[in-house]
Design a protein around this motif. Structure first.
Motif, PDB file in Angstrom:
ATOM      1  N   LEU A   1       0.828  -1.203   0.000  1.00  0.00           N
ATOM      2  CA  LEU A   1       0.000   0.000   0.000  1.00  0.00           C
ATOM      3  C   LEU A   1       0.867   1.260   0.000  1.00  0.00           C
ATOM      4  N   LEU A   2       1.883   1.292   0.854  1.00  0.00           N
ATOM      5  CA  LEU A   2       2.764   2.459   0.927  1.00  0.00           C
ATOM      6  C   LEU A   2       3.537   2.633  -0.373  1.00  0.00           C
ATOM      7  N   ALA A   3       3.980   1.526  -0.951  1.00  0.00           N
ATOM      8  CA  ALA A   3       4.704   1.601  -2.216  1.00  0.00           C
ATOM      9  C   ALA A   3       3.811   2.117  -3.333  1.00  0.00           C
ATOM     10  N   GLY A   4       2.509   1.863  -3.209  1.00  0.00           N
ATOM     11  CA  GLY A   4       1.566   2.333  -4.219  1.00  0.00           C
ATOM     12  C   GLY A   4       1.107   3.760  -4.007  1.00  0.00           C
ATOM     13  N   GLY A   5       1.635   4.420  -2.979  1.00  0.00           N
ATOM     14  CA  GLY A   5       1.315   5.828  -2.757  1.00  0.00           C
ATOM     15  C   GLY A   5       0.255   6.089  -1.713  1.00  0.00           C
ATOM     16  N   ALA A   6      -0.171   5.063  -0.973  1.00  0.00           N
ATOM     17  CA  ALA A   6      -1.191   5.275   0.054  1.00  0.00           C
ATOM     18  C   ALA A   6      -0.620   6.127   1.184  1.00  0.00           C
ATOM     19  N   ASP A   7      -1.470   6.964   1.762  1.00  0.00           N
ATOM     20  CA  ASP A   7      -1.069   7.813   2.875  1.00  0.00           C
ATOM     21  C   ASP A   7      -0.780   6.950   4.094  1.00  0.00           C
ATOM     22  N   ILE A   8       0.287   7.255   4.812  1.00  0.00           N
ATOM     23  CA  ILE A   8       0.687   6.411   5.926  1.00  0.00           C
ATOM     24  C   ILE A   8      -0.353   6.417   7.046  1.00  0.00           C
ATOM     25  N   ARG A   9      -1.074   7.522   7.216  1.00  0.00           N
ATOM     26  CA  ARG A   9      -2.121   7.569   8.239  1.00  0.00           C
ATOM     27  C   ARG A   9      -3.265   6.616   7.889  1.00  0.00           C
ATOM     28  N   THR A  10      -3.567   6.506   6.595  1.00  0.00           N
ATOM     29  CA  THR A  10      -4.608   5.575   6.145  1.00  0.00           C
ATOM     30  C   THR A  10      -4.176   4.144   6.414  1.00  0.00           C
ATOM     31  N   VAL A  11      -2.914   3.846   6.096  1.00  0.00           N
ATOM     32  CA  VAL A  11      -2.393   2.504   6.343  1.00  0.00           C
ATOM     33  C   VAL A  11      -2.401   2.211   7.838  1.00  0.00           C
ATOM     34  N   GLN A  12      -2.065   3.203   8.648  1.00  0.00           N
ATOM     35  CA  GLN A  12      -2.092   3.045  10.101  1.00  0.00           C
ATOM     36  C   GLN A  12      -3.482   2.639  10.579  1.00  0.00           C
ATOM     37  N   GLU A  13      -4.517   3.297  10.066  1.00  0.00           N
ATOM     38  CA  GLU A  13      -5.891   2.983  10.469  1.00  0.00           C
ATOM     39  C   GLU A  13      -6.296   1.589  10.010  1.00  0.00           C
ATOM     40  N   LEU A  14      -5.912   1.228   8.791  1.00  0.00           N
ATOM     41  CA  LEU A  14      -6.275  -0.091   8.277  1.00  0.00           C
ATOM     42  C   LEU A  14      -5.602  -1.203   9.085  1.00  0.00           C
TER      43      LEU A  14
END
Length: 340
Positions: free
Chosen positions: A297-310
């Motif tokens: 997800l991070l490599a694909g450009g997702a925001d780190i806060r979004t990844v944190q929540e997921l």
């Protein structure tokens, strides 16, 4: 895909170690307090296990007479002779403080000043997308679906296994994790590519549900708060496990024979075998799929806060570890060798 419905012959029963009431008096009291507090079974197992190890270390000294100095020296023993990590040492501390303060009703006193265990911050093992595909290709159908959902939604192993029918919401396109790490609920994404196979899987579960109701089996295990409020929820469709075991099991606390979810060891073993069959060079476990979810997800450009929540991380610094396994962590850096 394998059918979930049980075979025609008599249903086998998995003999999980029975959750007795404890051996020595201190353990019996600990069990009573743990169950009154409605702590999870795995927490009970861990706390009782540390209590037993502590009792053996004390030797002839009764556990009932142990205090803060004993706890401190035992934690020092774990660090020096046991070579345990700091996190393992903290778990032991929590268990022993619970034993002395909550179970025995005594003030443990000052437990500080012990040598801390080794601090570890390992870079997580992450598969490439190609390696994920190779791993999935080697898994049996039912395990493949579980592994794909774990990767596709970033779930922990027990979060996956504890999913109920009502937690996979196809209309909203979400997966609800209830009572995850830290006792928190969260929402993750339902992979669109899994919608059809998961719906087919759910329909097959109706056959198993009907078989269990005809057999008048006790309902599935429920959190105490739910069981107290809705006593019949265990036999309702919405509360059934999304990944039930083919066999019945003995509830480790109540001794009731009922349908449980698939055992964690089953998926762990399947993933290990699939990794070997796919000739993957890393040590792969189901949790590797969660690491891969976050990194991709991070490599694909997702925001780190979004990844944190997921992922359900309380602190974003925990999520930041995944930036270290990207091809270009932080600033884009090119190896000088590539310029020769």
């Amino acid at each position: 895909m394998d059918q979930i419905a049980p075979p025609a012959e008599p249903v086998q029963v998995i003999r999980i170690e029975r959750g007795d009431q404890g051996g020595p008096p201190w353990e019996q009291r600990m069990v009573a307090v743990l169950r009154t507090r409605q702590l999870k079974w795995r927490t009970e197992e861990a706390y009782r296990g540390w209590g037993r190890r502590f009792a053996r270390w004390l030797g002839d000294k009764p556990v009932e007479e142990a205090g803060g100095d004993d706890i401190r020296r035992y934690l020092e023993h774990l660090a020096v002779e046991g070579k345990v990590s700091a996190s393992t040492q903290r778990q032991a501390l929590n268990a022993l403080i619970f034993l002395v303060r909550e179970t025995l009703g005594r003030d443990p006193g000052d437990c500080t000043g012990y040598r801390p265990g080794r601090a570890t911050r390992r870079i997580p093992v992450v598969l490439s997308q190609r390696e994920c595909q190779a791993l999935f290709a080697q898994l049996p159908d039912h395990h493949r679906l579980m592994a794909q959902l774990m990767y596709g939604a970033g779930l922990r192993l027990m979060e996956l296994l504890r999913l109920r029918i009502q937690d996979v919401q196809f209309e909203q396109g979400i997966v609800i994790v209830r009572q995850g790490k830290g006792g928190k609920d969260r929402v993750s994404v339902l992979p669109e590519s899994l919608r059809a196979p998961l719906m087919e899987h759910r329909e097959r579960l109706r056959l198993l549900f009907a078989e269990d109701r005809r057999a008048d089996l006790p309902g599935v295990w429920l959190p105490p708060a739910v069981e107290n409020k809705i006593p019949t929820a265990g036999v309702q469709w919405a509360w059934q496990w999304f990944f039930p075991s083919r066999q019945l099991a003995i509830d480790p606390r109540s001794g009731i024979q009922r349908r449980h979810h698939i055992q964690d060891a089953a998926l762990q073993n399947a993933v290990r075998k699939a990794a070997r069959a796919a000739h993957l060079s890393q040590r792969v476990t189901p949790h590797t799929l969660r690491h891969s979810f976050a990194t991709h997800l991070l490599a694909g450009g997702a925001d780190i806060r979004t990844v944190q929540e997921l992922l359900g991380h309380a602190d974003v610094t925990t999520t930041m570890i995944y930036t270290h396994v990207l091809n270009r962590p932080g600033l884009a850096v090119r190896s000088p060798l590539d310029n020769l």
